[in-house]
Write a protein that holds these residues in place. Structure first.
Motif, PDB file in Angstrom:
ATOM      1  N   ARG A 144     -14.017 -30.210 -11.980  1.00 29.70           N
ATOM      2  CA  ARG A 144     -14.083 -30.623 -10.575  1.00 29.70           C
ATOM      3  C   ARG A 144     -12.987 -31.614 -10.203  1.00 29.70           C
ATOM      4  O   ARG A 144     -12.867 -32.015  -9.048  1.00 29.70           O
ATOM      5  CB  ARG A 144     -15.456 -31.247 -10.276  1.00 29.70           C
ATOM      6  CG  ARG A 144     -16.604 -30.252 -10.266  1.00 29.70           C
ATOM      7  CD  ARG A 144     -17.847 -30.861  -9.621  1.00 29.70           C
ATOM      8  NE  ARG A 144     -18.304 -32.038 -10.349  1.00 29.70           N
ATOM      9  CZ  ARG A 144     -19.248 -32.019 -11.285  1.00 29.70           C
ATOM     10  NH1 ARG A 144     -19.824 -30.864 -11.629  1.00 29.70           N
ATOM     11  NH2 ARG A 144     -19.630 -33.121 -11.894  1.00 29.70           N
ATOM     12  N   GLY A 145     -12.199 -32.027 -11.197  1.00 25.54           N
ATOM     13  CA  GLY A 145     -11.122 -32.978 -10.916  1.00 25.54           C
ATOM     14  C   GLY A 145     -11.565 -34.422 -10.910  1.00 25.54           C
ATOM     15  O   GLY A 145     -10.857 -35.289 -10.389  1.00 25.54           O
ATOM     16  N   ASN A 146     -12.713 -34.715 -11.531  1.00 24.66           N
ATOM     17  CA  ASN A 146     -13.237 -36.078 -11.539  1.00 24.66           C
ATOM     18  C   ASN A 146     -12.714 -36.926 -12.695  1.00 24.66           C
ATOM     19  O   ASN A 146     -13.052 -38.110 -12.782  1.00 24.66           O
ATOM     20  CB  ASN A 146     -14.769 -36.058 -11.600  1.00 24.66           C
ATOM     21  CG  ASN A 146     -15.386 -35.474 -10.356  1.00 24.66           C
ATOM     22  OD1 ASN A 146     -14.776 -35.492  -9.295  1.00 24.66           O
ATOM     23  ND2 ASN A 146     -16.592 -34.935 -10.477  1.00 24.66           N
ATOM     24  N   ILE A 147     -11.929 -36.319 -13.578  1.00 29.02           N
ATOM     25  CA  ILE A 147     -11.417 -37.065 -14.731  1.00 29.02           C
ATOM     26  C   ILE A 147      -9.892 -37.137 -14.725  1.00 29.02           C
ATOM     27  O   ILE A 147      -9.309 -38.221 -14.801  1.00 29.02           O
ATOM     28  CB  ILE A 147     -11.910 -36.431 -16.058  1.00 29.02           C
ATOM     29  CG1 ILE A 147     -13.453 -36.446 -16.101  1.00 29.02           C
ATOM     30  CG2 ILE A 147     -11.351 -37.183 -17.263  1.00 29.02           C
ATOM     31  CD1 ILE A 147     -14.050 -35.776 -17.317  1.00 29.02           C
ATOM     32  N   SER A 205      -8.510 -47.677 -13.268  1.00 22.03           N
ATOM     33  CA  SER A 205      -9.279 -46.728 -12.463  1.00 22.03           C
ATOM     34  C   SER A 205      -9.024 -45.279 -12.831  1.00 22.03           C
ATOM     35  O   SER A 205      -9.875 -44.410 -12.621  1.00 22.03           O
ATOM     36  CB  SER A 205      -8.949 -46.920 -10.986  1.00 22.03           C
ATOM     37  OG  SER A 205      -7.635 -46.468 -10.708  1.00 22.03           O
ATOM     38  N   HIS A 206      -7.835 -44.997 -13.389  1.00 20.89           N
ATOM     39  CA  HIS A 206      -7.390 -43.614 -13.619  1.00 20.89           C
ATOM     40  C   HIS A 206      -7.509 -42.793 -12.328  1.00 20.89           C
ATOM     41  O   HIS A 206      -7.689 -41.574 -12.370  1.00 20.89           O
ATOM     42  CB  HIS A 206      -8.203 -42.946 -14.741  1.00 20.89           C
ATOM     43  CG  HIS A 206      -7.994 -43.589 -16.084  1.00 20.89           C
ATOM     44  ND1 HIS A 206      -6.810 -43.465 -16.789  1.00 20.89           N
ATOM     45  CD2 HIS A 206      -8.802 -44.375 -16.830  1.00 20.89           C
ATOM     46  CE1 HIS A 206      -6.917 -44.142 -17.932  1.00 20.89           C
ATOM     47  NE2 HIS A 206      -8.111 -44.693 -17.970  1.00 20.89           N
ATOM     48  N   GLU A 207      -7.460 -43.523 -11.204  1.00 20.36           N
ATOM     49  CA  GLU A 207      -7.528 -42.919  -9.863  1.00 20.36           C
ATOM     50  C   GLU A 207      -8.808 -42.109  -9.656  1.00 20.36           C
ATOM     51  O   GLU A 207      -8.829 -41.112  -8.927  1.00 20.36           O
ATOM     52  CB  GLU A 207      -6.290 -42.054  -9.599  1.00 20.36           C
ATOM     53  CG  GLU A 207      -4.988 -42.849  -9.675  1.00 20.36           C
ATOM     54  CD  GLU A 207      -3.771 -42.009  -9.329  1.00 20.36           C
ATOM     55  OE1 GLU A 207      -3.892 -41.072  -8.515  1.00 20.36           O
ATOM     56  OE2 GLU A 207      -2.705 -42.291  -9.882  1.00 20.36           O
ATOM     57  N   ARG A 208      -9.889 -42.548 -10.305  1.00 19.95           N
ATOM     58  CA  ARG A 208     -11.181 -41.894 -10.136  1.00 19.95           C
ATOM     59  C   ARG A 208     -11.919 -42.576  -8.982  1.00 19.95           C
ATOM     60  O   ARG A 208     -12.304 -43.750  -9.071  1.00 19.95           O
ATOM     61  CB  ARG A 208     -11.994 -41.953 -11.428  1.00 19.95           C
ATOM     62  CG  ARG A 208     -11.345 -41.147 -12.548  1.00 19.95           C
ATOM     63  CD  ARG A 208     -11.975 -41.420 -13.901  1.00 19.95           C
ATOM     64  NE  ARG A 208     -11.197 -40.781 -14.963  1.00 19.95           N
ATOM     65  CZ  ARG A 208     -11.300 -41.104 -16.251  1.00 19.95           C
ATOM     66  NH1 ARG A 208     -12.140 -42.043 -16.639  1.00 19.95           N
ATOM     67  NH2 ARG A 208     -10.548 -40.482 -17.153  1.00 19.95           N
ATOM     68  N   GLU A 209     -12.112 -41.834  -7.919  1.00 21.06           N
ATOM     69  CA  GLU A 209     -12.633 -42.389  -6.680  1.00 21.06           C
ATOM     70  C   GLU A 209     -13.984 -43.068  -6.847  1.00 21.06           C
ATOM     71  O   GLU A 209     -14.211 -44.174  -6.340  1.00 21.06           O
ATOM     72  CB  GLU A 209     -12.725 -41.271  -5.630  1.00 21.06           C
ATOM     73  CG  GLU A 209     -13.080 -41.771  -4.241  1.00 21.06           C
ATOM     74  CD  GLU A 209     -13.079 -40.639  -3.223  1.00 21.06           C
ATOM     75  OE1 GLU A 209     -13.741 -40.794  -2.191  1.00 21.06           O
ATOM     76  OE2 GLU A 209     -12.403 -39.610  -3.469  1.00 21.06           O
TER      77      GLU A 209
END
Length: 381
Positions: free
Chosen positions: A193-196, A63-67
């Motif tokens: 945006r912190g999405n990666i 997931s790489h902690e990607r919501e």
């Protein structure tokens, strides 16, 4: 031999076809950089199949902690990972044997280029995938272009970053590939945006791997790589169905040269055309064996070598042909390579040669119906 006997396949061909049918298929979601949406798209497509009643499971997911990616898991069942202890540390890897025993219709395997923990069944995850496919199970997987073995050095030259985990080129060549594309600037905004990545990694990533120039180069490299694969598939299809016409799916340029110093203008013109269309181009000269052709002299050889040197300097692919007819040799090569544009200088033949042998340009125009011919009179060069 009747029609039925002609259509009958050999035992070897039958075995090959059976093995092909018994194997699963591999579909790869390919991107040019982390964060373009490979795993997200893979999960989205898998969910659609799952909702239609297909037997779909997750073999490995990162997931790489990607919501947004995690949300795509929905109700997809997961095959539990296998715990492996390495240096007294418990780690988890995909359980290949459990997947094969479960035998789903489709299994999702994230990060194809991953190196397994020592002690795993296979050294590399792509080897796990090949084993699963050979067991008759279809696989969806993800990978970035920088992990392709043949492009390893090129990617390092572009980004300055070495990639240790690679996969063989034939894995991509034999798979169905879906390119997940996104403009570089949009990808950089997604990163900001912190999405990666986590916030503390963003600034460093923007200044290194995620520089706009890096991303543009990697994106173009990815699209070109896939275009080459598609070109090969199309070539195979046309050969199989005995199709010889040009379909103009992509431009291919051929420049016909001789030892004439004025050929340099043709070469430069061809180079500019190739740059405009971003396509392959060939510089071709014919060693004519007809008895009326001028014999090679030191001056002719020197002129030809000079033109070849310029062609190579401008990244043209130089090809030497041989034949009694220049036009036939050029035409044969043009059809073999599916040339779409020919750049040729007006032939400088004597009146006697034109009387007995005609014009190379005119012959080419008469015999070729699907190639755009650009004739540049030598007098204008």
């Amino acid at each position: 031999m009747d029609i039925e006997e002609k259509q009958r396949i050999t035992p070897e061909e039958a075995l090959k076809e059976y093995k092909k049918q018994a194997k699963g298929s591999l579909k790869i979601f390919l991107g040019y950089a982390p964060g373009v949406g490979k795993t997200f798209t893979m999960l989205t497509e898998a969910n659609r199949r799952f909702e239609r009643g297909k037997d779909v499971v997750i073999g490995y997911f990162e997931s790489h902690e990607r919501e947004n990616t995690i949300k795509q898991l929905n109700n997809l069942p997961m095959v539990p990972l296998k715990e492996i202890t390495y240096n007294s540390i418990p780690l988890k890897e995909m359980d290949v044997d459990a997947i094969i025993q479960r035998k789903p219709e489709l299994v999702l395997v994230d990060e194809l280029a991953h190196t397994n923990v020592p002690g795993s069944k296979n050294k590399k995850r792509y080897e796990d995938v090949l084993e699963i496919i050979n067991a008759g199970i279809n696989v969806y997987s993800t990978v970035n272009l920088q992990h392709l073995e043949s492009l390893n050095d090129i990617v390092k030259q572009i980004t300055g970053i070495g990639v240790n985990e690679t996969i063989p080129d034939n894995i991509i060549a034999e798979a169905e590939v879906v390119v997940i594309d996104m403009p570089p600037e949009a990808l950089r905004k997604r990163l900001q945006r912190g999405n990666i990545y986590k916030p503390y990694l963003i600034e460093s990533a923007l200044k290194n791997f995620f520089r706009a120039g890096n991303l543009s180069a990697l994106r173009e490299l990815t699209l070109r790589q896939i275009a080459d694969e598609v070109d090969e598939d199309l070539e195979e299809y046309k050969n199989k169905h005995d199709i010889h016409d040009n379909w103009y799916t992509s431009e291919k340029i051929m420049v016909s040269i001789s030892s004439n110093p004025k050929s340099k203008r043709l070469i430069r013109f061809g180079a500019r055309l190739a740059k405009t269309y971003k396509c392959p181009w060939y510089v071709v000269y014919v060693k004519c064996t007809h008895f009326m052709s001028p014999k090679e002299t030191p001056e002719i050889i020197k002129g030809l070598n000079s033109n070849i040197e310029l062609s190579e300097k401008l990244n043209g692919t130089v090809i030497e042909l041989e034949g009694t007819s220049v036009s036939k040799a050029l035409l044969k090569f043009a059809h073999e390579k599916h040339i779409t544009k020919l750049v040729i200088g007006h032939p400088k033949r004597t009146r006697l040669q034109r009387l007995f042998r005609g014009s190379t340009t005119n012959k080419f125009i008469e015999q070729s119906t699907d190639i755009q011919i650009i004739v540049v009179p030598y007098d204008s060069l």
